[in-house]
Design a protein around this motif. Structure first.
Motif, PDB file in Angstrom:
ATOM      1  N   GLU A  10      -5.324 -15.027  -5.232  1.00 57.76           N
ATOM      2  CA  GLU A  10      -4.774 -14.431  -4.077  1.00 57.76           C
ATOM      3  C   GLU A  10      -3.200 -13.704  -4.425  1.00 57.76           C
ATOM      4  O   GLU A  10      -2.578 -13.980  -5.303  1.00 57.76           O
ATOM      5  N   MET A  11      -2.964 -12.521  -3.878  1.00 56.38           N
ATOM      6  CA  MET A  11      -1.874 -11.785  -4.229  1.00 56.38           C
ATOM      7  C   MET A  11      -0.767 -12.233  -3.398  1.00 56.38           C
ATOM      8  O   MET A  11      -1.044 -12.734  -2.223  1.00 56.38           O
ATOM      9  N   SER A  12       0.288 -12.481  -3.733  1.00 54.80           N
ATOM     10  CA  SER A  12       1.542 -13.117  -3.196  1.00 54.80           C
ATOM     11  C   SER A  12       1.944 -12.003  -2.267  1.00 54.80           C
ATOM     12  O   SER A  12       1.672 -11.028  -2.170  1.00 54.80           O
ATOM     13  N   SER A  13       2.566 -12.454  -0.986  1.00 58.76           N
ATOM     14  CA  SER A  13       2.731 -11.739   0.037  1.00 58.76           C
ATOM     15  C   SER A  13       3.900 -10.802   0.094  1.00 58.76           C
ATOM     16  O   SER A  13       4.084  -9.817   0.355  1.00 58.76           O
ATOM     17  N   ALA A  14       4.701 -11.034  -1.093  1.00 56.02           N
ATOM     18  CA  ALA A  14       5.964 -10.346  -1.676  1.00 56.02           C
ATOM     19  C   ALA A  14       5.409  -8.881  -2.370  1.00 56.02           C
ATOM     20  O   ALA A  14       5.904  -7.936  -2.308  1.00 56.02           O
ATOM     21  N   ALA A  15       4.333  -9.135  -2.984  1.00 58.83           N
ATOM     22  CA  ALA A  15       3.493  -8.047  -3.789  1.00 58.83           C
ATOM     23  C   ALA A  15       2.993  -6.816  -2.799  1.00 58.83           C
ATOM     24  O   ALA A  15       2.779  -5.805  -3.254  1.00 58.83           O
ATOM     25  N   LEU A  16       2.613  -7.260  -1.503  1.00 53.27           N
ATOM     26  CA  LEU A  16       1.989  -6.298  -0.426  1.00 53.27           C
ATOM     27  C   LEU A  16       3.122  -6.141   0.305  1.00 53.27           C
ATOM     28  O   LEU A  16       3.881  -6.688   1.037  1.00 53.27           O
ATOM     29  N   ARG A  17       3.029  -4.663   0.361  1.00 47.83           N
ATOM     30  CA  ARG A  17       4.178  -3.979   1.395  1.00 47.83           C
ATOM     31  C   ARG A  17       3.104  -3.481   2.747  1.00 47.83           C
ATOM     32  O   ARG A  17       2.078  -2.888   2.577  1.00 47.83           O
ATOM     33  N   PRO A  18       3.800  -3.619   3.756  1.00 45.69           N
ATOM     34  CA  PRO A  18       3.044  -3.005   5.063  1.00 45.69           C
ATOM     35  C   PRO A  18       3.003  -1.519   5.203  1.00 45.69           C
ATOM     36  O   PRO A  18       4.053  -1.034   4.594  1.00 45.69           O
ATOM     37  N   ILE A  19       2.079  -0.985   5.646  1.00 49.79           N
ATOM     38  CA  ILE A  19       2.016   0.485   5.639  1.00 49.79           C
ATOM     39  C   ILE A  19       1.800   0.730   7.350  1.00 49.79           C
ATOM     40  O   ILE A  19       0.745   0.209   7.684  1.00 49.79           O
ATOM     41  N   ILE A  20       2.481   1.485   7.786  1.00 52.66           N
ATOM     42  CA  ILE A  20       2.430   1.976   9.266  1.00 52.66           C
ATOM     43  C   ILE A  20       2.598   3.305   9.616  1.00 52.66           C
ATOM     44  O   ILE A  20       2.955   3.943   8.755  1.00 52.66           O
ATOM     45  N   LEU A  33     -15.664   4.033  -5.112  1.00 53.83           N
ATOM     46  CA  LEU A  33     -15.376   2.739  -5.166  1.00 53.83           C
ATOM     47  C   LEU A  33     -13.649   2.512  -4.807  1.00 53.83           C
ATOM     48  O   LEU A  33     -13.302   1.563  -4.119  1.00 53.83           O
ATOM     49  N   LEU A  34     -13.133   3.495  -5.776  1.00 54.68           N
ATOM     50  CA  LEU A  34     -11.482   3.278  -5.301  1.00 54.68           C
ATOM     51  C   LEU A  34     -11.085   3.944  -3.934  1.00 54.68           C
ATOM     52  O   LEU A  34     -10.280   3.202  -3.370  1.00 54.68           O
ATOM     53  N   ALA A  35     -11.891   4.778  -3.668  1.00 53.14           N
ATOM     54  CA  ALA A  35     -11.526   5.358  -2.143  1.00 53.14           C
ATOM     55  C   ALA A  35     -11.899   4.515  -1.182  1.00 53.14           C
ATOM     56  O   ALA A  35     -10.989   4.092  -0.312  1.00 53.14           O
ATOM     57  N   THR A  36     -13.040   3.709  -1.155  1.00 54.32           N
ATOM     58  CA  THR A  36     -13.130   2.415  -0.280  1.00 54.32           C
ATOM     59  C   THR A  36     -12.116   1.464  -0.448  1.00 54.32           C
ATOM     60  O   THR A  36     -11.743   0.904   0.722  1.00 54.32           O
ATOM     61  N   ILE A  37     -11.379   1.264  -1.587  1.00 49.32           N
ATOM     62  CA  ILE A  37     -10.597   0.155  -1.626  1.00 49.32           C
ATOM     63  C   ILE A  37      -9.184   0.832  -0.885  1.00 49.32           C
ATOM     64  O   ILE A  37      -8.777   0.043  -0.257  1.00 49.32           O
ATOM     65  N   ILE A  38      -9.085   1.808  -1.225  1.00 48.93           N
ATOM     66  CA  ILE A  38      -7.812   2.609  -0.703  1.00 48.93           C
ATOM     67  C   ILE A  38      -7.954   2.350   0.837  1.00 48.93           C
ATOM     68  O   ILE A  38      -6.966   2.334   1.557  1.00 48.93           O
ATOM     69  N   HIS A  39      -9.269   2.812   1.290  1.00 55.79           N
ATOM     70  CA  HIS A  39      -9.400   2.849   2.941  1.00 55.79           C
ATOM     71  C   HIS A  39      -9.295   1.444   3.362  1.00 55.79           C
ATOM     72  O   HIS A  39      -8.390   1.269   4.347  1.00 55.79           O
ATOM     73  N   GLN A  40      -9.747   0.501   2.563  1.00 53.68           N
ATOM     74  CA  GLN A  40      -9.527  -1.011   3.197  1.00 53.68           C
ATOM     75  C   GLN A  40      -8.132  -1.295   3.278  1.00 53.68           C
ATOM     76  O   GLN A  40      -7.811  -1.911   4.242  1.00 53.68           O
ATOM     77  N   PHE A  41      -7.390  -1.150   2.163  1.00 51.57           N
ATOM     78  CA  PHE A  41      -5.859  -1.597   2.166  1.00 51.57           C
ATOM     79  C   PHE A  41      -5.046  -0.686   3.253  1.00 51.57           C
ATOM     80  O   PHE A  41      -4.531  -1.389   3.904  1.00 51.57           O
ATOM     81  N   ALA A  42      -5.349   0.540   3.746  1.00 52.10           N
ATOM     82  CA  ALA A  42      -4.807   1.231   4.771  1.00 52.10           C
ATOM     83  C   ALA A  42      -5.123   0.519   6.212  1.00 52.10           C
ATOM     84  O   ALA A  42      -4.477   0.399   7.013  1.00 52.10           O
ATOM     85  N   VAL A  43      -6.490   0.289   6.203  1.00 50.34           N
ATOM     86  CA  VAL A  43      -6.758  -0.403   7.417  1.00 50.34           C
ATOM     87  C   VAL A  43      -6.509  -1.598   7.656  1.00 50.34           C
ATOM     88  O   VAL A  43      -6.124  -1.836   8.950  1.00 50.34           O
ATOM     89  N   ARG A  44      -6.202  -2.230   6.735  1.00 56.08           N
ATOM     90  CA  ARG A  44      -5.503  -3.849   6.844  1.00 56.08           C
ATOM     91  C   ARG A  44      -4.129  -3.709   7.075  1.00 56.08           C
ATOM     92  O   ARG A  44      -3.558  -4.665   6.913  1.00 56.08           O
ATOM     93  N   GLY A  45      -3.546  -2.557   6.760  1.00 55.55           N
ATOM     94  CA  GLY A  45      -1.909  -2.352   7.057  1.00 55.55           C
ATOM     95  C   GLY A  45      -1.389  -2.591   5.773  1.00 55.55           C
ATOM     96  O   GLY A  45       0.029  -2.871   5.839  1.00 55.55           O
ATOM     97  N   LEU A  46      -1.985  -2.482   4.626  1.00 55.12           N
ATOM     98  CA  LEU A  46      -1.369  -2.666   3.208  1.00 55.12           C
ATOM     99  C   LEU A  46      -1.115  -1.320   2.424  1.00 55.12           C
ATOM    100  O   LEU A  46      -2.069  -0.735   2.145  1.00 55.12           O
ATOM    101  N   ALA A  47       0.045  -1.298   1.858  1.00 57.72           N
ATOM    102  CA  ALA A  47       0.275  -0.081   1.171  1.00 57.72           C
ATOM    103  C   ALA A  47      -0.167  -0.361  -0.338  1.00 57.72           C
ATOM    104  O   ALA A  47      -0.240  -1.416  -0.850  1.00 57.72           O
ATOM    105  N   LEU A  48      -0.537   1.049  -0.778  1.00 53.53           N
ATOM    106  CA  LEU A  48      -0.978   0.873  -2.092  1.00 53.53           C
ATOM    107  C   LEU A  48       0.013   0.798  -3.330  1.00 53.53           C
ATOM    108  O   LEU A  48       1.113   1.349  -2.906  1.00 53.53           O
ATOM    109  N   PRO A  49      -0.046   0.355  -4.303  1.00 54.94           N
ATOM    110  CA  PRO A  49       1.228   0.526  -5.520  1.00 54.94           C
ATOM    111  C   PRO A  49       1.271   1.921  -5.478  1.00 54.94           C
ATOM    112  O   PRO A  49       0.256   2.473  -5.753  1.00 54.94           O
ATOM    113  N   SER A  50       2.526   2.327  -5.667  1.00 52.63           N
ATOM    114  CA  SER A  50       2.684   3.776  -5.789  1.00 52.63           C
ATOM    115  C   SER A  50       2.132   4.355  -7.195  1.00 52.63           C
ATOM    116  O   SER A  50       1.792   5.605  -7.234  1.00 52.63           O
ATOM    117  N   TYR A  51       1.906   3.680  -8.139  1.00 51.61           N
ATOM    118  CA  TYR A  51       1.598   4.133  -9.412  1.00 51.61           C
ATOM    119  C   TYR A  51      -0.034   4.550  -9.266  1.00 51.61           C
ATOM    120  O   TYR A  51      -0.485   5.689  -9.820  1.00 51.61           O
TER     121      TYR A  51
END
Length: 164
Positions: A18-28, A98-116
């Motif tokens: 599990e990723m810690s909640s501190a590592a995940l930033r919300p995206i809105i 596969l990367l694009a589907t992960i990016i899409h799922q992160f955004a749909v769930r309201g989670l920001a990608l790591p900027s790198y």
């Protein structure tokens, strides 16, 4: 300790899956919308790339299973079998999908990608678009630009009121 006694639960540390909640930033807002559309555009580009090259490879697919790909010529012109194989199945289209589907799922769930992720994709796509043309790399550069902008918007501090 006997068999009937229960052992205290041990902490698994940071590798618990599990990723810690501190590592995940919300995206809105606009950043989320840009990320979703960039991912959709990447997915569409990958699907078009794969279908286009696989449709053209119908005459070469038989050679893929007869061992024509094993003996790579050292110099000179590569046979058509190699070109279609490395432009379709062995290209970056499937991992990019596969990367694009992960990016899409992160955004749909309201989670920001790591900027790198956005920056590495941007540098790779711009370099590739400048060096190797005509390809789909300019579309990839546009998508990565959208992702970089969305990452920038996500990292902006929240305003307390007024226009943004």
């Amino acid at each position: 300790m006997t068999i009937n006694q229960s052992r205290p639960a041990r902490s698994r540390g940071s590798f618990s899956g599990e990723m810690s909640s501190a590592a995940l930033r919300p995206i809105i807002g606009r950043a989320r919308t840009l990320t979703i559309w960039a991912a959709r555009l990447l997915i569409a580009g990958c699907v078009v790339h794969m279908t286009t090259f696989l449709a053209g490879a119908h005459t070469s697919i038989g050679g893929w299973f007869t061992g024509e790909l094993i003996a790579l010529p050292r110099f000179g012109h590569l046979p058509e079998t190699y070109g279609f194989f490395y432009s379709s199945v062995a290209s970056f289209a499937l991992p990019m999908f596969l990367l694009a589907t992960i990016i899409h799922q992160f955004a749909v769930r309201g989670l920001a990608l790591p900027s790198y992720v956005s920056w590495v994709l941007a540098v790779w796509s711009v370099f590739s678009a400048l060096v190797y043309e005509p390809t789909g790399f300019p579309v990839l550069a546009i998508c990565s630009g959208m992702l970089v902008y969305a990452a920038h918007r996500t990292n902006l501090p929240e305003t307390t009121g007024g226009a943004r």
